[in-house]
Design a protein around this motif. Structure first.
Motif, mmCIF file in Angstrom:
data_model
loop_
_atom_site.group_PDB
_atom_site.id
_atom_site.type_symbol
_atom_site.label_atom_id
_atom_site.label_comp_id
_atom_site.label_asym_id
_atom_site.label_seq_id
_atom_site.Cartn_x
_atom_site.Cartn_y
_atom_site.Cartn_z
ATOM 1 N N ALA A 24 0.837 -1.210 0.000
ATOM 2 C CA ALA A 24 0.000 0.000 0.000
ATOM 3 C C ALA A 24 0.865 1.250 0.000
ATOM 4 O O ALA A 24 0.578 2.222 -0.706
ATOM 5 N N LEU A 25 1.949 1.218 0.765
ATOM 6 C CA LEU A 25 2.862 2.360 0.833
ATOM 7 C C LEU A 25 3.538 2.598 -0.523
ATOM 8 O O LEU A 25 3.685 3.737 -0.966
ATOM 9 N N LEU A 26 3.917 1.518 -1.184
ATOM 10 C CA LEU A 26 4.527 1.622 -2.511
ATOM 11 C C LEU A 26 3.564 2.301 -3.492
ATOM 12 O O LEU A 26 3.938 3.238 -4.198
ATOM 13 N N TRP A 27 2.308 1.860 -3.508
ATOM 14 C CA TRP A 27 1.329 2.437 -4.420
ATOM 15 C C TRP A 27 0.952 3.862 -4.018
ATOM 16 O O TRP A 27 0.688 4.706 -4.879
ATOM 17 N N LEU A 28 0.944 4.133 -2.741
ATOM 18 C CA LEU A 28 0.659 5.488 -2.262
ATOM 19 C C LEU A 28 1.764 6.438 -2.710
ATOM 20 O O LEU A 28 1.498 7.544 -3.178
ATOM 21 N N LYS A 29 3.002 5.974 -2.612
ATOM 22 C CA LYS A 29 4.144 6.779 -3.071
ATOM 23 C C LYS A 29 4.016 7.076 -4.565
ATOM 24 O O LYS A 29 4.238 8.198 -5.008
ATOM 25 N N ARG A 30 3.641 6.065 -5.336
ATOM 26 C CA ARG A 30 3.465 6.256 -6.783
ATOM 27 C C ARG A 30 2.350 7.263 -7.058
ATOM 28 O O ARG A 30 2.469 8.107 -7.949
ATOM 29 N N GLY A 31 1.258 7.173 -6.292
ATOM 30 C CA GLY A 31 0.145 8.110 -6.451
ATOM 31 C C GLY A 31 0.550 9.532 -6.121
ATOM 32 O O GLY A 31 0.181 10.477 -6.823
ATOM 33 N N LEU A 32 1.323 9.691 -5.051
ATOM 34 C CA LEU A 32 1.802 11.020 -4.658
ATOM 35 C C LEU A 32 2.731 11.606 -5.722
ATOM 36 O O LEU A 32 2.669 12.790 -6.045
ATOM 37 N N LYS A 33 3.585 10.751 -6.272
ATOM 38 C CA LYS A 33 4.527 11.191 -7.312
ATOM 39 C C LYS A 33 3.755 11.624 -8.566
ATOM 40 O O LYS A 33 4.059 12.645 -9.174
ATOM 41 N N PHE A 34 2.721 10.850 -8.931
ATOM 42 C CA PHE A 34 1.875 11.183 -10.066
ATOM 43 C C PHE A 34 1.184 12.532 -9.840
ATOM 44 O O PHE A 34 1.173 13.402 -10.709
ATOM 45 N N LEU A 35 0.614 12.711 -8.649
ATOM 46 C CA LEU A 35 -0.094 13.941 -8.308
ATOM 47 C C LEU A 35 0.850 15.140 -8.338
ATOM 48 O O LEU A 35 0.500 16.210 -8.849
ATOM 49 N N LYS A 36 2.054 14.946 -7.809
ATOM 50 C CA LYS A 36 3.046 16.027 -7.820
ATOM 51 C C LYS A 36 3.377 16.424 -9.259
ATOM 52 O O LYS A 36 3.445 17.605 -9.591
ATOM 53 N N GLY A 37 3.559 15.429 -10.121
ATOM 54 C CA GLY A 37 3.846 15.705 -11.532
ATOM 55 C C GLY A 37 2.713 16.455 -12.208
ATOM 56 O O GLY A 37 2.937 17.419 -12.947
ATOM 57 N N PHE A 38 1.478 16.022 -11.939
ATOM 58 C CA PHE A 38 0.306 16.672 -12.508
ATOM 59 C C PHE A 38 0.218 18.130 -12.048
ATOM 60 O O PHE A 38 0.038 19.037 -12.851
ATOM 61 N N LEU A 39 0.343 18.341 -10.730
ATOM 62 C CA LEU A 39 0.245 19.704 -10.186
ATOM 63 C C LEU A 39 1.373 20.597 -10.693
ATOM 64 O O LEU A 39 1.178 21.800 -10.900
ATOM 65 N N THR A 40 2.548 20.022 -10.920
ATOM 66 C CA THR A 40 3.674 20.785 -11.477
ATOM 67 C C THR A 40 3.327 21.263 -12.889
ATOM 68 O O THR A 40 3.596 22.415 -13.244
ATOM 69 N N GLU A 41 2.723 20.379 -13.687
ATOM 70 C CA GLU A 41 2.303 20.748 -15.047
ATOM 71 C C GLU A 41 1.302 21.904 -15.006
ATOM 72 O O GLU A 41 1.417 22.859 -15.765
ATOM 73 N N VAL A 42 0.314 21.797 -14.112
ATOM 74 C CA VAL A 42 -0.709 22.836 -13.986
ATOM 75 C C VAL A 42 -0.065 24.151 -13.537
ATOM 76 O O VAL A 42 -0.337 25.218 -14.090
ATOM 77 N N LYS A 43 0.812 24.058 -12.544
ATOM 78 C CA LYS A 43 1.494 25.250 -12.019
ATOM 79 C C LYS A 43 2.320 25.930 -13.114
ATOM 80 O O LYS A 43 2.428 27.156 -13.166
ATOM 81 N N ASN A 44 2.899 25.115 -13.988
ATOM 82 C CA ASN A 44 3.720 25.658 -15.064
ATOM 83 C C ASN A 44 2.898 26.168 -16.243
ATOM 84 O O ASN A 44 3.451 26.517 -17.268
ATOM 85 N N GLY A 45 1.561 26.175 -16.079
ATOM 86 C CA GLY A 45 0.708 26.818 -17.076
ATOM 87 C C GLY A 45 -0.070 25.910 -18.008
ATOM 88 O O GLY A 45 -0.777 26.394 -18.886
ATOM 89 N N GLU A 46 0.032 24.600 -17.826
ATOM 90 C CA GLU A 46 -0.720 23.687 -18.696
ATOM 91 C C GLU A 46 -2.221 23.803 -18.409
ATOM 92 O O GLU A 46 -2.646 23.551 -17.290
ATOM 93 N N LYS A 47 -2.997 24.195 -19.408
ATOM 94 C CA LYS A 47 -4.441 24.396 -19.219
ATOM 95 C C LYS A 47 -5.231 23.116 -19.534
ATOM 96 O O LYS A 47 -6.313 22.906 -18.993
ATOM 97 N N ASN A 48 -4.708 22.276 -20.428
ATOM 98 C CA ASN A 48 -5.419 21.068 -20.840
ATOM 99 C C ASN A 48 -5.164 19.956 -19.808
ATOM 100 O O ASN A 48 -4.040 19.523 -19.621
ATOM 101 N N ILE A 49 -6.231 19.523 -19.156
ATOM 102 C CA ILE A 49 -6.097 18.531 -18.083
ATOM 103 C C ILE A 49 -5.540 17.209 -18.602
ATOM 104 O O ILE A 49 -4.743 16.567 -17.949
ATOM 105 N N GLN A 50 -5.958 16.811 -19.804
ATOM 106 C CA GLN A 50 -5.473 15.549 -20.387
ATOM 107 C C GLN A 50 -3.963 15.622 -20.640
ATOM 108 O O GLN A 50 -3.241 14.660 -20.386
ATOM 109 N N THR A 51 -3.507 16.760 -21.152
ATOM 110 C CA THR A 51 -2.074 16.929 -21.407
ATOM 111 C C THR A 51 -1.299 16.896 -20.083
ATOM 112 O O THR A 51 -0.260 16.260 -19.990
ATOM 113 N N ALA A 52 -1.829 17.574 -19.075
ATOM 114 C CA ALA A 52 -1.185 17.607 -17.759
ATOM 115 C C ALA A 52 -1.119 16.209 -17.163
ATOM 116 O O ALA A 52 -0.120 15.837 -16.549
ATOM 117 N N LEU A 53 -2.180 15.424 -17.357
ATOM 118 C CA LEU A 53 -2.201 14.056 -16.838
ATOM 119 C C LEU A 53 -1.164 13.207 -17.559
ATOM 120 O O LEU A 53 -0.513 12.376 -16.989
#
Length: 125
Positions: free
Chosen positions: A96-125
């Protein structure tokens, strides 16, 4: 005002314990604090991520509450499961911790894309 300000408990506030590692309770509180953020990001798009996230938090919490003193850090939970030979068992706290870490890393990457100006949610994902 940004939706990120709703988080009362932040990972950056967690104090690592010398030689012992990451305190379980504070880590879980920080993880739970992300759940409303997922709802704000997009209840439909993030529904599978949220379900996975919450499920993994619960698995770690279930292990933690069996012995809060013994399992007061994530490292102690993992070491216990490794020594007991159950770390790689499906639904273990370690898995569970391994998958939680992966989820957090994914979320961080997504939020970084949004913060850097990506408007398209699919592209950010």
């Amino acid at each position: 005002q940004s939706f990120l300000f709703v988080m009362d408990t932040r990972f950056s506030d967690i104090e690592l314990r010398e030689e012992e590692g990451i305190p379980t309770e504070e880590f879980l509180e920080s993880c739970y604090a992300i759940v409303p953020v997922l709802d704000k990001l997009g209840p439909t798009v993030f529904a599978p991520v949220k379900m996975d996230f919450v499920g993994n938090i619960k698995k770690i919490n279930q292990k933690f509450i069996t012995n809060k003193e013994e399992f007061d850090t994530l490292q102690k939970i993992v070491l216990h499961e490794v020594n007991a030979g159950v770390a790689q068992v499906r639904n273990s706290a370690t898995e569970a911790l391994l998958w939680l870490k992966r989820g957090l890393k994914f979320l961080k990457g997504f939020l970084t894309e949004v913060k850097n100006g990506e408007k398209n949610i699919q592209t950010a994902l």
